[in-house]
Design an enzyme around this catalytic site. Structure first.
Site, PDB file in Angstrom:
ATOM      1  N   HIS A 157      -2.036  -1.357  -0.559  1.00  0.00           N
ATOM      2  CA  HIS A 157      -1.885  -2.370   0.555  1.00  0.00           C
ATOM      3  C   HIS A 157      -0.653  -2.790   1.177  1.00  0.00           C
ATOM      4  CE1 HIS A 157      -6.099  -3.347  -1.342  1.00  0.00           C
ATOM      5  NE2 HIS A 157      -6.406  -2.946  -0.315  1.00  0.00           N
TER       6      HIS A 157
ATOM      7  N   ARG B  86      -7.258   7.051   2.043  1.00  0.00           N
ATOM      8  CA  ARG B  86      -6.670   7.604   0.915  1.00  0.00           C
ATOM      9  C   ARG B  86      -7.613   9.020   0.703  1.00  0.00           C
ATOM     10  NH1 ARG B  86      -8.719   2.448  -2.360  1.00  0.00           N
ATOM     11  NH2 ARG B  86     -10.034   2.692  -0.557  1.00  0.00           N
TER      12      ARG B  86
ATOM     13  N   SER C 201      -8.454  -1.505  -5.487  1.00  0.00           N
ATOM     14  CA  SER C 201      -8.644  -2.908  -6.099  1.00  0.00           C
ATOM     15  C   SER C 201      -9.694  -2.825  -7.197  1.00  0.00           C
ATOM     16  CB  SER C 201      -8.983  -4.058  -5.078  1.00  0.00           C
ATOM     17  OG  SER C 201      -8.056  -3.960  -4.209  1.00  0.00           O
TER      18      SER C 201
ATOM     19  N   LYS D  52     -20.091  -8.930  -2.221  1.00  0.00           N
ATOM     20  CA  LYS D  52     -19.312  -8.587  -3.690  1.00  0.00           C
ATOM     21  C   LYS D  52     -18.574 -10.011  -4.206  1.00  0.00           C
ATOM     22  CE  LYS D  52     -16.515  -5.000  -1.800  1.00  0.00           C
ATOM     23  NZ  LYS D  52     -15.422  -4.382  -1.510  1.00  0.00           N
TER      24      LYS D  52
HETATM   25  P1  ADP Z   1     -12.442  -3.026   2.438  1.00  0.00           P
HETATM   26  O1  ADP Z   1     -13.306  -4.181   1.734  1.00  0.00           O
HETATM   27  O2  ADP Z   1     -12.464  -3.288   3.769  1.00  0.00           O
HETATM   28  O3  ADP Z   1     -12.548  -1.891   2.179  1.00  0.00           O
HETATM   29  P2  ADP Z   1     -10.104  -3.070   0.892  1.00  0.00           P
HETATM   30  O4  ADP Z   1      -9.358  -4.360   0.555  1.00  0.00           O
HETATM   31  O5  ADP Z   1     -10.738  -2.495  -0.240  1.00  0.00           O
HETATM   32  O6  ADP Z   1     -10.864  -3.644   2.024  1.00  0.00           O
HETATM   33  O7  ADP Z   1      -8.784  -2.250   1.883  1.00  0.00           O
HETATM   34  C1  ADP Z   1      -8.424  -2.670   3.055  1.00  0.00           C
HETATM   35  C2  ADP Z   1      -7.624  -1.419   3.695  1.00  0.00           C
HETATM   36  O8  ADP Z   1      -6.887  -0.934   2.827  1.00  0.00           O
HETATM   37  C3  ADP Z   1      -8.700  -0.377   3.924  1.00  0.00           C
HETATM   38  O9  ADP Z   1      -8.495   0.575   5.241  1.00  0.00           O
HETATM   39  C4  ADP Z   1      -8.439   0.748   2.851  1.00  0.00           C
HETATM   40  O10 ADP Z   1      -8.730   1.919   3.075  1.00  0.00           O
HETATM   41  C5  ADP Z   1      -6.964   0.463   2.744  1.00  0.00           C
HETATM   42  N1  ADP Z   1      -6.597   0.887   1.264  1.00  0.00           N
HETATM   43  C6  ADP Z   1      -7.102   0.396   0.055  1.00  0.00           C
HETATM   44  N2  ADP Z   1      -6.280   0.792  -0.986  1.00  0.00           N
HETATM   45  C7  ADP Z   1      -5.191   1.355  -0.358  1.00  0.00           C
HETATM   46  C8  ADP Z   1      -4.120   2.443  -0.874  1.00  0.00           C
HETATM   47  N3  ADP Z   1      -4.041   2.443  -2.342  1.00  0.00           N
HETATM   48  N4  ADP Z   1      -3.174   2.885  -0.172  1.00  0.00           N
HETATM   49  C9  ADP Z   1      -3.494   2.691   1.073  1.00  0.00           C
HETATM   50  N5  ADP Z   1      -4.620   1.942   1.751  1.00  0.00           N
HETATM   51  C10 ADP Z   1      -5.440   1.504   1.063  1.00  0.00           C
END
Ligand code: ADP
Length: 162
Positions: free
Chosen positions: A18, A92, A130, A42
């Site tokens: 992120h 990803r 995460s 969640k």
């Molecule tokens: P959501 O619940 O909306 O999926 P996340 O916190 O999981 O929220 O992810 C927020 C954004 O960050 C999404 O666009 C996700 O694809 C991106 N993201 C998650 N993990 C990574 C990573 N390892 N590298 C780059 N972007 C990521």
């Protein structure tokens, strides 16, 4: 006019993946606003307030990034009220693409002025999420290199307090 991007997500917790997207977004836009969802479905490891505080520390070196809680509102509406014309999202994999494509189309339907901008995850982070990191940490695995130090520390404290 200032180009503002909203980066919405659960961030439970914020990972270096992120942070990489935020850092690259901060170089593209005048301002990046990290919008922390209040997650209803969640069960969250951190509360929204804890997440905001931790993310603020992790992005303190980026002067054009700020963090806020997205209350129970549509992301498209949050963006409109913030004056953000861009949504920032990370991709990803093909799986992410399929999911993100549908959300982006829906957001465009809800707010025709909103453009979703996708950044491909950097190779060193494109296998982390995460949820995987949380699972590894619960069982004592070391994932320090995938987390901002302040967040790794907070997770260990919370885990050990249980
Ligand atoms: P959501 O619940 O909306 O999926 P996340 O916190 O999981 O929220 O992810 C927020 C954004 O960050 C999404 O666009 C996700 O694809 C991106 N993201 C998650 N993990 C990574 C990573 N390892 N590298 C780059 N972007 C990521």
């Amino acid at each position: 006019m200032k180009k503002i991007a909203l980066f919405p997500g659960s961030f439970d917790p914020l990972t270096n993946g992120h942070l990489d997207t935020i850092t690259r977004g901060a170089a593209l836009f005048d301002e990046v606003i990290v919008g922390v969802f209040v997650n209803t479905s969640k069960k969250s490891f951190f509360s929204a307030e804890e997440k905001v505080q931790l993310i603020e520390t992790a992005v303190a070196h980026l002067t054009n990034v700020r963090v806020l809680v997205q209350e129970h509102e549509l992301t498209a509406d949050v963006a409109r009220s913030l004056g953000a014309k861009f949504l920032l999202r990370g991709i990803r994999s093909v799986k992410d693409y399929e999911y993100e494509k549908d959300i982006a189309q829906m957001n465009r339907h809800l707010n025709a002025e909103l453009e979703t901008v996708f950044l491909l995850a950097s190779p060193e982070y494109n296998h982390i999420s995460s949820s995987i990191l949380k699972e590894v940490i619960q069982f004592g695995g070391d994932v320090e290199s995938y987390l901002p130090p302040v967040i790794n520390q907070a997770i260990l404290e919370k885990r050990d307090a249980k």
